[in-house]
Scaffold this active site. Sequence first.
Site, PDB file in Angstrom:
ATOM      1  N   CYS A  21       0.868  -1.178   0.000  1.00 41.78           N
ATOM      2  CA  CYS A  21       0.000   0.000   0.000  1.00 41.78           C
ATOM      3  C   CYS A  21       0.899   1.221   0.000  1.00 41.78           C
ATOM      4  CB  CYS A  21      -0.871   0.058   1.249  1.00 41.78           C
ATOM      5  SG  CYS A  21      -2.237  -1.111   1.225  1.00 41.78           S
ATOM      6  N   GLY A  47       0.557  -0.341  -5.078  1.00 42.96           N
ATOM      7  CA  GLY A  47      -0.782  -0.941  -5.041  1.00 42.96           C
ATOM      8  C   GLY A  47      -1.636  -0.420  -6.169  1.00 42.96           C
ATOM      9  N   ASN A 123      -0.661   1.343   5.770  1.00 44.41           N
ATOM     10  CA  ASN A 123       0.240   0.455   5.028  1.00 44.41           C
ATOM     11  C   ASN A 123       0.839  -0.513   6.043  1.00 44.41           C
ATOM     12  OD1 ASN A 123       3.557   0.920   3.584  1.00 44.41           O
ATOM     13  ND2 ASN A 123       2.171  -0.776   3.365  1.00 44.41           N
ATOM     14  N   GLY A 124       0.623  -1.810   5.840  1.00 45.70           N
ATOM     15  CA  GLY A 124       1.165  -2.795   6.767  1.00 45.70           C
ATOM     16  C   GLY A 124       0.168  -3.891   7.042  1.00 45.70           C
ATOM     17  N   TYR A 266      13.050  -4.964  -3.484  1.00 47.64           N
ATOM     18  CA  TYR A 266      12.040  -5.022  -4.551  1.00 47.64           C
ATOM     19  C   TYR A 266      11.004  -3.889  -4.550  1.00 47.64           C
ATOM     20  CZ  TYR A 266       7.933  -6.549  -7.174  1.00 47.64           C
ATOM     21  OH  TYR A 266       6.885  -6.593  -8.033  1.00 47.64           O
TER      22      TYR A 266
END
Length: 494
Positions: A21, A47, A123-124, A266
Amino acid sequence: MPKSVLDSDAYEVFPEKREECGLFGIFGDPEAVQKTYFGLHALQHRGQESAGIASCDGESIQCYKGMGTVSRVFRTGSEALTRLKNPIAVGHVRYSTCGSSKVENSQPLLAEYSRGQVAVAHNGNLINAGLLRDEYEAYGSIFKSTNDTEIIVHLLAKPSHQSKPDSLGHVLNHLQGAYSLLFMFADRIEAACDPYGIRPLCIGRTDKGCWVVASESCAIDAIGAEFVREVEPGEIVRLDKNGLHSRFFVKPGSIKPAHCIFEHVYFSKQNSRIFGENVHEFRKKLGHQLAREHAVEADVVIPIPDSGTSSAIGYSEQSKIPFDMGMVRSHYIGRTFISPSQKLRELEVTLKLAIIKEVVKDKRVVVVDDSIVRGTTTRSKIRALREAGAKEIHMRVSCPPIRCPCHYGVDFPTREELLANGRTLDDIREFLEVDTVGYLSLDGLLSSASLPKDHYCTACWSGRYPIPVDITLNKFSMERYQLYMFEEFATANE
Ligand code: SF4
């Protein structure tokens, strides 16, 4: 039955490890909504399932969100986007790591409680969300979504939490797992990072002095603002009309950080600065180390674009083997979801990633990728290189073999589906149909980083989870009702 179209086999031709996210927020700018739109574009790689922007005129919050990429969601809402002059905004792009891909789970999550409205962007992954939700449901709370973020709103609304001197800090102390969070209230934005600092979050400032927060600095650059610093683990940063104020909800230094090093390998954009260093430079160092650990005689080094490119440059620099682009990615094919057969799926890979025959024909080729998850997509690319005439193919991977799933906000397949699970290097070489294969060692990965080695999470390689997890849980753990429905459906059709 797949729980979402993205879980079907058709998704196989797209990245095997999926983003998590992205967050963006800005305070005090008359173009806050439009700048959030640009910020979200810069974070689109984090995302693509849904996008949303919540903005506030100082009294009430409006929220616009939908399924798809930023440009898809805001094409229909573009009038609202250009008309809104609200000076406070937060935005979110989502890839589902908890709960399915559906509009009820999209963010920012807008809620109203006794202290007014709040919009939350996350986010998480909260590893104790299921337990907390059970507790609240037992007392009659009703949830509208199946993601883990909604529990935070229930925690905020609880009267005994509101009475605390720092109610937000108190609430955050109930959460376990990975979270970078933005809260937008009518008069302020509060940005917080979990005590381990697992996901990145940084602060910037515009030339007019407005404060900005974003998952990655590439979004701060995208609106022409200056990167200021990162949000510290366990810190809450408040942006309001008096400027920026910092406080901590855990004692600074009391918990060892566990930054997700996979963000460097990445996820994050090459031009971003996260966890103290630039992503591109970091990946080049991985390439240098990879060449030291797995040297080979070859004619050309090519990356799997885009995330393997920086490491391939590094490999080439260290090995003195010329770098070239042996594959070109098409950015226009998008997601088609129409791949009924293996052959068609392979054709889609070819379409998405075309080989430049002149670069690889009759050559000994080193192929560099950032990581391998299931390996089936990599194998398709290797086959395409062989068909294009590559004489030898030496696979080099700029991280160790991935053997464990992530429980902190990255959607890997199950342990059983991971290529390296239970396989030797020779098995992997045979599966990929390459001449040799070499993975970067964990020590090589960590020694390339600028922070101390024990300040990173490495669980997907080492299996050492910095926060204890229940490994039986998955992203659909809170979708009990839907799962029952699927079971009934299956039984009825037997
Ligand atoms: S398990 Fe891997 S992907 Fe997940 S937070 Fe740790 S390093 Fe990152």
